[in-house]
Write an enzyme that holds these catalytic residues in place. Structure first.
Site, PDB file in Angstrom:
ATOM      1  N   CYS A 186      30.017 102.284  10.601  1.00 56.98           N
ATOM      2  CA  CYS A 186      31.382 102.793  10.493  1.00 56.98           C
ATOM      3  C   CYS A 186      31.846 103.418  11.810  1.00 56.98           C
ATOM      4  O   CYS A 186      33.033 103.368  12.140  1.00 56.98           O
ATOM      5  CB  CYS A 186      31.500 103.796   9.353  1.00 56.98           C
ATOM      6  SG  CYS A 186      30.243 105.086   9.341  1.00 56.98           S
ATOM      7  N   HIS A 416      29.922 109.776   7.641  1.00 58.08           N
ATOM      8  CA  HIS A 416      30.759 108.590   7.691  1.00 58.08           C
ATOM      9  C   HIS A 416      31.899 108.815   8.680  1.00 58.08           C
ATOM     10  O   HIS A 416      32.446 109.921   8.783  1.00 58.08           O
ATOM     11  CB  HIS A 416      31.330 108.280   6.304  1.00 58.08           C
ATOM     12  CG  HIS A 416      32.080 106.983   6.264  1.00 58.08           C
ATOM     13  ND1 HIS A 416      31.442 105.772   6.184  1.00 58.08           N
ATOM     14  CD2 HIS A 416      33.407 106.708   6.339  1.00 58.08           C
ATOM     15  CE1 HIS A 416      32.355 104.807   6.187  1.00 58.08           C
ATOM     16  NE2 HIS A 416      33.542 105.345   6.293  1.00 58.08           N
TER      17      HIS A 416
END
Length: 471
Positions: A186, A416
């Protein structure tokens, strides 16, 4: 789908004049609605509002008077539209949202009660709110202003991002597509999305000769394909070939964060362009320069060192904002030098067209013997004038506009990345969350990413564009 409705209640929807009950409004990014509870003092079980659409999901207020704790329970519930033709109940869905739960005042001189939180609703945790929103004795006291004729009005305001696995077409909704996530990539996706909208960079990448390149080892060729697909595809774009071209072992995807990946990518492209007509493109767009001065305490030695940077690493802890951290960066520091002490100072001699700030959210904790994340508030700005930070001030202001915010959620080991980007620098912000893209409020992109010790989502990298080339 049936609703459990107990006691007498009434749902009131507050909506814009242009409200139209159609599919488009099911996908709206925010909404405000109320639950009017009559006979409030007699409510003994959960009571619900009607359901309302936000981002294609169904939302409702849930309330209950808890006479054991003598408080009001006030929650917001979310669930997918199971009647949707595209919903699959075998997928794990989630939706990130900012929620303001309010109790409406009946008195002009008393403000509405308000409690705001940010969280992720999912198939695992579909209800968020407060088990003890407020004390019942205060609510039931007419002098406090929150009850009238044994009636209480609760209100929810929702500002939601696009959901995962719950009927969301990014291209249709925003005009943009995202990048598929492969393992822990990510951080890479966030950086690639920010680079894609830099037109001069994208154009130069497309112009790099790659016809004779090995398709498995050419970073430039793989990046050309990604940029092409982001432009023309209607579905999320894959990155496996690009990852393979970098030569990374699949088990080491998470070895570097967004900052390190940016440097690796720019250096590889810089090497590819060397000796060609495109040489100097990377430096022109992304490189700034500093001079470091080292002075021995007895002035027996004065050394200088010129360096090029692609990003500026700034302290977060104890700094509070971007200006303070920049001042700290150029301040004189005491260092060890030849078994003695010396002073070191860094001065900026030039700033690049595209300026990256890497916020040092992670610090080594000698007690825990590992890096820990700093979630302190760190404010940054939409507009930035860096003239005073240059060694020799320019006659014209060195002004920048905030273009992107790369955020990091949770801890170092379980986090994330997402990118908030203002693609056209027109104040319209979008969140690129791997394969899901959604429009977001400016406050979600900027204010929410300042950080807070109670929240674990905050800015990790900031990208500014020089104001003089915005158009």
């Amino acid at each position: 789908m049936s609703l459990i409705k107990l006691e007498k209640s009434e749902t009131v929807v507050k909506q814009d004049e242009n409200w139209d009950q159609n599919v488009g409004n099911k996908l709206q990014s925010e909404a405000t609605f109320q639950l009017k509870i009559v006979n409030f003092s007699k409510v003994t079980k959960d009571i619900f509002s009607d359901e309302h659409y936000v981002r294609g999901l169904l939302w409702k207020i849930k309330a209950k008077t808890d006479y054991d704790s003598k408080t009001l329970r006030f929650h917001l519930c979310c669930e997918p539209d199971i009647d949707s033709n595209t919903f699959r109940d075998d997928l794990n869905w989630n939706c990130s949202a900012t929620v303001d739960l309010r109790m409406i005042s009946f008195k002009e001189n008393v403000k509405n009660m308000s409690k705001t939180y940010h969280c992720t609703f999912s198939n695992i945790s579909a209800s968020w709110g407060y088990s003890s929103y407020h004390i019942l004795t205060d609510i039931l006291d007419p002098d406090q202003g929150y009850v009238k004729d044994d009636t209480v009005i609760l209100e929810a305001h929702i500002q939601a991002h696009a959901p995962y696995n719950a009927n969301w077409d990014s291209k249709k909704m925003t005009g943009y597509v995202g990048l598929k996530k492969n393992e822990k990539t990510c951080y890479m996706n966030s950086v690639l999305q920010t680079l894609f909208f830099i037109n001069e960079f994208k154009q130069k990448v497309h112009e790099i000769p790659t016809k004779i390149d090995d398709v498995n080892n050419s970073v430039a060729l793989a990046l050309q394909r990604i940029f092409h697909d982001l432009e023309f595809s209607s579905k999320p774009v894959g990155t496996k070939k690009f990852i393979k071209s970098l030569g990374w072992d699949q088990d080491l995807y998470a070895q570097d964060g967004a900052h390190a990946f940016l440097h690796v990518l720019l250096e590889k492209l810089q090497t590819k362009m060397k000796g060609s007509s495109y040489e100097g493109t990377i430096d022109k767009l992304f490189a700034g320069k500093t001079i470091s001065y080292i002075t021995h305490k007895n002035l027996t030695y004065v050394g200088t060192k010129m360096e090029t940077f692609f990003s500026i690493q700034l302290k977060v802890k104890g700094m509070a904002n971007l200006t303070n951290s920049l001042n700290d960066y150029i301040s004189t520091k005491i260092i060890n030098f030849d078994s003695d002490k010396a002073e070191k100072r860094v001065i900026f001699t030039s700033f690049p067209t595209i300026l990256h700030f890497h916020l040092l959210r992670f610090e080594y904790d000698p007690i825990a013997e590992e890096s820990v994340k700093c979630n302190d508030v760190f404010k940054f700005y939409e507009n930035l004038d860096l003239n005073k930070f240059l060694k020799k001030a320019k006659n014209t202001p060195v002004k920048y506009v905030l273009y992107a915010v790369l955020s990091h959620s949770d801890s170092e080991h379980d986090g994330h990345y997402a990118a908030f980007i203002n693609p056209k620098l027109d104040g319209n912000w979008f969140k690129f969350h791997d394969d899901v893209v959604s429009d977001v409020a400016k406050s979600s992109a900027i204010d929410y990413n300042y950080g807070d010790n109670r929240e674990f989502t905050n800015a990790y990298m900031l990208v500014y564009v020089r104001e003089s080339i915005v158009n």
